[in-house]
Design an enzyme around this catalytic site. Sequence first.
Site, PDB file in Angstrom:
ATOM      1  N   ASP A 232      35.779  28.649  32.856  1.00 23.35           N
ATOM      2  CA  ASP A 232      36.707  29.489  33.596  1.00 23.35           C
ATOM      3  C   ASP A 232      37.867  28.607  34.062  1.00 23.35           C
ATOM      4  OD1 ASP A 232      37.960  31.586  34.816  1.00 23.35           O
ATOM      5  OD2 ASP A 232      36.186  32.367  35.791  1.00 23.35           O
TER       6      ASP A 232
HETATM    7  C1  BGC Z   1      38.959  34.361  36.196  1.00 28.35           C
HETATM    8  C2  BGC Z   1      38.605  34.784  34.793  1.00 28.35           C
HETATM    9  C3  BGC Z   1      39.849  34.842  33.950  1.00 28.35           C
HETATM   10  C4  BGC Z   1      40.557  33.512  34.000  1.00 28.35           C
HETATM   11  C5  BGC Z   1      41.802  33.452  33.133  1.00 28.35           C
HETATM   12  C6  BGC Z   1      39.866  33.146  36.244  1.00 28.35           C
HETATM   13  O1  BGC Z   1      40.348  32.913  37.514  1.00 28.35           O
HETATM   14  O2  BGC Z   1      37.768  34.101  36.899  1.00 28.35           O
HETATM   15  O3  BGC Z   1      37.952  36.014  34.819  1.00 28.35           O
HETATM   16  O4  BGC Z   1      39.517  35.201  32.642  1.00 28.35           O
HETATM   17  O5  BGC Z   1      40.934  33.262  35.342  1.00 28.35           O
HETATM   18  O6  BGC Z   1      42.823  34.189  33.637  1.00 28.35           O
END
Ligand code: BGC
Length: 733
Positions: free
Chosen positions: A290
Amino acid sequence: MKGLTEEQKKKVEDLLSQMTLEEKIGQMNQESPSIVGGFDVPFEELIEMMTDGRISKEEFGQIMSNATQDFHEEDIKKGLVGSLMVQDPVKVNELQKIAVEESRLGIPLIFGLDVIHGFRSVYPIAIAEAGTFDTDLMERTARMAAKESRAAGVAWHFAPMLDVARDARWGRVSEGPGEDPCLGSQFARAKIRGLQNDHSATENYVAACLKHYVGYGACESGRDYNTVSMAMHVFYNNYLKPFQAAVDEGAQTVMAAFNDLNGVPCTVNRFLLRDILKDSMGFPGFVVSDANAIRECVVHGIAEDHMDAGVQAVNAGMDMDMGTEIYVKNLKTAVENGTVSMDVIDEAVRRILSVKMWLGLFDHPYVTEEAMKRYETLPKEHTDLAREAAEKSIVLLKNEDGLLPLKKDTKIALVGALADNREEIIGAWAMSWQEKDCVTILEGMKSTFENVKYFPCGGPEGDIDMNDILKAEDYGDVIVAVMGELVSMSGEASSRSNITLPGRQKELIEMLMHTGKPVILVLMNGRPLALEWENNYVPVIVEAWHLGIQMGNAVARVLSGDVNPEGRLSSSFPAVTGQCPVYYNHPNTGRPASRSKFTSRYLDAPFDSLYPFGYGLSYTTYTYSDLTVKEEGDALDISVKVTNAGDRDGRETVQFYMQDVAASLVRPVKELKGFEKVSLAAGETKEIRFSLKKADMGFYDNERNYHLEDGLFRIYAGGSSRDCLMQEIRLSF
Ligand code: BGC
């Protein structure tokens, strides 16, 4: 699902054999455009400054207008970037051209984005769409989102979000399919089919990314990013299940969650990434972290520094680093000093290249001019689908005295700032929607009803306008009050400790009730709310969530009866926040809640949820009879008669649950095993059959051994998790 051909596999191996170590690590690096210039502090701090009020939104805007974006062109040319987050097709082509034509091996980039509930056409948020229990619909919205995004060069969706979520304080309940692993698994399979399976043209499919692997939905006290501790049988039987289903359906990628699970952050959790996902489930695709999660392992206190975090992550099976550049900056040294083996790097790169190959990016790296323009104006087919999804997601929670539906000539005072707002119907994580496609509730009501007057009166923020209330009192036969949460109150980093209607909205409803007019409460929100007061006093409550671009039409058509509501709750609603987490499929205690004192209950809150999982009313009523359960070889043949006992046609969600009455581990009081949507004309009865495989009636223990234990079982069929017929059956497996 289509896999790679032998020729494609060979091409991946050929490429791998030509790559330098730097180029390999480059494939494992995902970047997003960095904001540079115009300010002296890091961009993240700038955002914080705006959030905590040190600078105003206007000042932020001014600073940003002097800033520029760095798209990492030089690094792409050197082969040091494998993926980027970009959504502008012109930019996609520009950057792809550098990768394909100017980097040594010409490996295309994969562009990924958070396409969670639609790209150009925005559909209901997932918690709402899951409540349709309509897997065909779920698949169709995913297919449409795939086509729209691929036309803009985005070939990778960071979706579906599959976190089982039982605590409505967590803002991210909005992004996933709710509290139930069976519904979550069906949702998962439908989304994978929709996103990935139409290979009639490269432009029709994308790679899905299952997230957040895994357990994120159980973050302690519903506070985002918080620690997760749980017994492994709870984990295997609930939180892991939708991921298993999606992997079985052929999902191409997985995103690891931010949280730690039983002490080890998912980002560096070898047990989760290698043992369970890659080895036991046989997941063939790649895993991405993530955002910034590898760096955060230092803050977690599991790694001493960036090098340590990167080494732990890659060895645990994390193939791609989202956003920290820790891999590109450290892994070469780590390979040279032997803390990471070349095999580990090769495995990660092989997985990444294979997904790119599967996507057809080597043959079709660019977006065509025609595709770029294809959805400038949304085709009717897309808006129709958005409206269908929105209509089917609406849940009628309460309808005292059959106040709804309203006749089209009813004089309606429409109240609430949310009713006239385009951004607030869209929901968290909407991508490239355009204002011109959005139908507000005010617009939908005006085009459906003959006499609608609008009085904003107030909303989730700010004051109540007393003058407006007096004017609303003077107008009309009924008040339709649109209340709820702003989009920013759910989604990531949006946990709330009190999930009643925010701001002064309850007060506002009280004032509206004092007018003596019937009040119809239409809710727009991203999570289950605690509605004890509203349920006690407001005669009609309609849960309309954040439904996307067609929200206004969908709400108006349900209120007018053009559409008979059929949505159900994919998550239980508590009466009061203190009940959270509250979910229907809990185990029994030795002292289940009852009126007597020494039972598992609160002194000051009801025993159960206010509205349970699977619940939702209709303008007709359905009755159930003749539940029979028979053993038929290796399955149970369950049948039940469902009658539409009212005078309107409708679509019922027939739900089948079971309980293993005594087992070697305590089992849920009820667990959903299947469901069917059934259209019933007024007065019609249908017999619905469901075949429950005996092999699916077992459970995992703490070591992930699967148990099928002889004994007594209860089989339930009904229209919600609370309201069911029951039959017992004794089984030996
Ligand atoms: C979120 C994810 C997301 C990623 C990319 C993160 O902060 O937890 O769900 O896909 O950002 O934007």
